[in-house]
Design an enzyme around this catalytic site. Structure first.
Site, PDB file in Angstrom:
ATOM      1  CB  SER A 257      -0.891  -0.015   1.238  1.00 15.46           C
ATOM      2  OG  SER A 257      -1.304   1.290   1.562  1.00 15.46           O
ATOM      3  CE  LYS A 258      -0.453   4.472  -5.414  1.00 15.39           C
ATOM      4  NZ  LYS A 258      -1.118   3.129  -5.511  1.00 15.39           N
ATOM      5  NE  ARG A 259      -3.381   4.571   1.671  1.00 14.94           N
ATOM      6  CZ  ARG A 259      -3.785   4.663   0.414  1.00 14.94           C
ATOM      7  NH1 ARG A 259      -3.455   5.709  -0.316  1.00 14.94           N
ATOM      8  NH2 ARG A 259      -4.527   3.716  -0.112  1.00 14.94           N
ATOM      9  CG  ASP A 260       3.739  -0.643   4.468  1.00 17.93           C
ATOM     10  OD1 ASP A 260       4.664  -0.101   5.097  1.00 17.93           O
ATOM     11  OD2 ASP A 260       3.506  -1.855   4.511  1.00 17.93           O
TER      12      ASP A 260
END
Length: 497
Positions: A257-260
């Site tokens: 994920s781009k959030r990771d």
RNA sequence: GGCUCCGUCGUCUAGUGGCCCAGGACGCCGCCCUCUCAAGGCGGUGACGCCGGUUCGAAUCCGGUCGGAGCUACCA
């Protein structure tokens, strides 16, 4: 005559560079360099709502840091520019017009709600996608839509036949006729969409091989149809070859994920990854250089890389393995080069005065030159140098004794430090082996203390830590005066009681 | 739901019909070395999703099945 091999990397400047995206850049670059192809770097900034200049700059920064150079594209120019899609709008408008004139595309006035309503009315699943309703819009209906203020999107008419291609990494892939709806290539206001700009640029930039993420596999039949149309219109010579690289997965069974934070290339750089190490690890995500080897340089990768050898399985980003690979590259660096790489993290931590080697003073350079080899085998990430080498740069009366080190001292530590002091005071030459010899004689032999117990208090006195670079070598580098002062300081520390 | 992709140790992979009762690496465990911690050396743990078929012989070929993933936008 076969056309020359040309590859490209064409990210959208949204957000921070993602390791999956960089892996794609790496494979394109490696294949281009391996085959002697031209490597094009294009920016797909057709969505003003999401694109940013900051992100664009980060993309440049990322590729340069990793050493992935390009022959044509932004910053360097080339015969097929401009290389930012935001500067190519006239081209897309022209192509869109030609597509409509030739009947490959048509105006579509239906709203998503209307499409869905038609599906429901016909008893079909509502999320089936566009239904082709506007293929047969009459001139009268068109006038009525326009009069009502509607602005059509343009859609490409999908042929009623299977669409097949030979994927460079997966082999033959066939999409069944009727499974891909007519797709939009412009917004209602006429602004071009990715579905148009990407194939158009690939065609006009004469791209021969498209290597991209597996997430784009299902858009391939649409792009092939568009490419065929461009060929028929005489705007392109041929349809490129496609190869879809495996996903880069995160924890669990989902795309990283781009959030990771682990997806952020700069997160790894900031922690102290070497570009060599990260390139090597990223190369392993879907490819291997040999059955019994996984540490290699970028040029060795270039020499060996073939897209046909790419494994189609999704690959999990494994930080532990990435760090192990990085550690191997740390050890591969020439000592002087390794010392230079240490400067930036040390400066960021306030330990040395400048961020670059050449601006360090003679004392700092001398310490680093001598100390770097002591830690080169002990580090995984550059950032660890701060904790390992900090004591070399601290004033003698400000060495920070960490609690874990203090906790390991025994009641007899003070006597040991006193005996050590006496031995050190009478020492002639101040070299690691002399220091070791004197201390061995005074503590281990004379007092019968086990080496481990004898040297622990000294380590704490000199370095302030429980774990440190080799003690005697460190003492040699630090110098007699500093060492004596530090031993004396710990000896007098009240906490020792 | 539809379409498409994928399925070898926990993880990344090697393997394209016999060299495989499956090799390497990371991780993990143990031992050696040792001034701490590493590095290094040695050893161990651990996988072909399942069922059929083809074949003298299958991880490798075929069919099915199960499982996972992605797409299904006037984002890219």
């Amino acid at each position: 005559m076969s056309s020359p091999t040309r590859l490209r990397f064409c990210p959208s400047p949204t957000g921070v560079p993602h390791v999956g995206m960089i892996r794609t850049a790496l494979f394109n670059w490696a294949y281009a360099r391996h085959t002697g192809a031209t490597f094009v770097f294009r920016i797909e900034d057709t969505d003003p709502a999401r694109d940013s200049e900051e992100s664009y700059l980060q993309l440049l920064d990322a590729l340069r840091w990793l050493g992935l150079d390009w022959d044509e594209g932004v910053e360097v120019g080339g015969p097929h520019g401009p290389y930012r899609q935001s500067e190519r709008m006239d081209l897309y408008a022209m192509v869109a017009r030609r597509l409509v004139e030739a009947g490959f595309a048509y105006e579509s006035f239906s709203t998503p709600e209307e499409v869905e309503a038609r599906h429901r009315a016909a008893g079909r699943p509502p999320k089936l996608g566009y239904d082709g309703y506007d293929r047969s819009t009459t001139p009268e209906q068109r006038e009525a839509y326009l009069a009502a203020g509607r602005r059509p999107v343009l859609r490409v008419r999908m042929p009623d036949q299977d669409i097949a291609f030979d994927d460079l990494v997966r082999g033959r892939v066939v999409f069944k006729a009727g499974s891909v709806p007519d797709f939009a290539i412009t917004r209602g206001g006429g602004q071009p969409l990715y579905t148009l700009t990407n194939p158009v640029d690939d065609a006009f930039m004469r791209i021969s091989h498209v290597l991209r993420g597996e997430d784009l596999l299902s858009s391939t039949p649409r792009q092939i149809v568009l490419h065929r149309a461009l060929v028929e219109l005489g705007l392109s010579q041929s349809v490129p070859l496609f190869g879809h690289l495996p996903y880069v997965m995160g924890e669990g069974n989902k795309k990283l994920s781009k959030r990771d934070p682990q997806s952020n290339l700069f997160h790894h750089r900031d922690r102290g990854f070497l570009p060599e190490g990260l390139v090597n690890y990223l190369a392993l995500l879907g490819w291997s250089i040999a059955p019994d080897r996984d540490v290699f340089t970028a040029s060795e990768m270039v020499a060996a890389f073939d897209v046909a050898d790419v494994n189609p399985n999704p690959a999990r980003f494994d930080l532990k393995k990435a760090e192990a690979i990085n550690a191997a590259h740390m050890r591969l660096l020439a000592p002087a080069e390794f010392a230079r790489r240490l400067v930036r993290p040390l400066h960021l931590a306030g330990l040395v005065a400048a961020p670059e080697w050449d601006r360090l003073d003679a004392r700092e350079q001398a310490i680093l030159t001598a100390a770097a080899p002591l830690v080169q085998q002990r580090m995984t990430l550059l950032g660890e140098a701060v904790g390992m080498l900090g004591f070399f740069f601290a004033p003698d009366d400000a060495v920070d004794f960490e609690p874990a080190a203090l906790a390991r001292l025994l009641p007899a530590s003070r006597d040991l430090l006193e005996a050590a002091l006496a031995a050190l005071l009478g020492l002639g030459a101040w070299t690691a082996s002399d220091i070791h010899g004197a201390l061995d004689a005074a503590l281990v032999e004379a007092l019968g203390v086990k080496p481990r117990d004898a040297f622990t208090p000294l380590r704490t006195a000199v370095t302030g830590r429980r774990v440190s670079p080799p003690l005697f070598e460190s003492m040699e580098i630090l110098g007699r005066e500093s060492c004596l002062a530090r031993v004396e300081r710990l000896r007098l520390l009240p906490e020792l009681d």
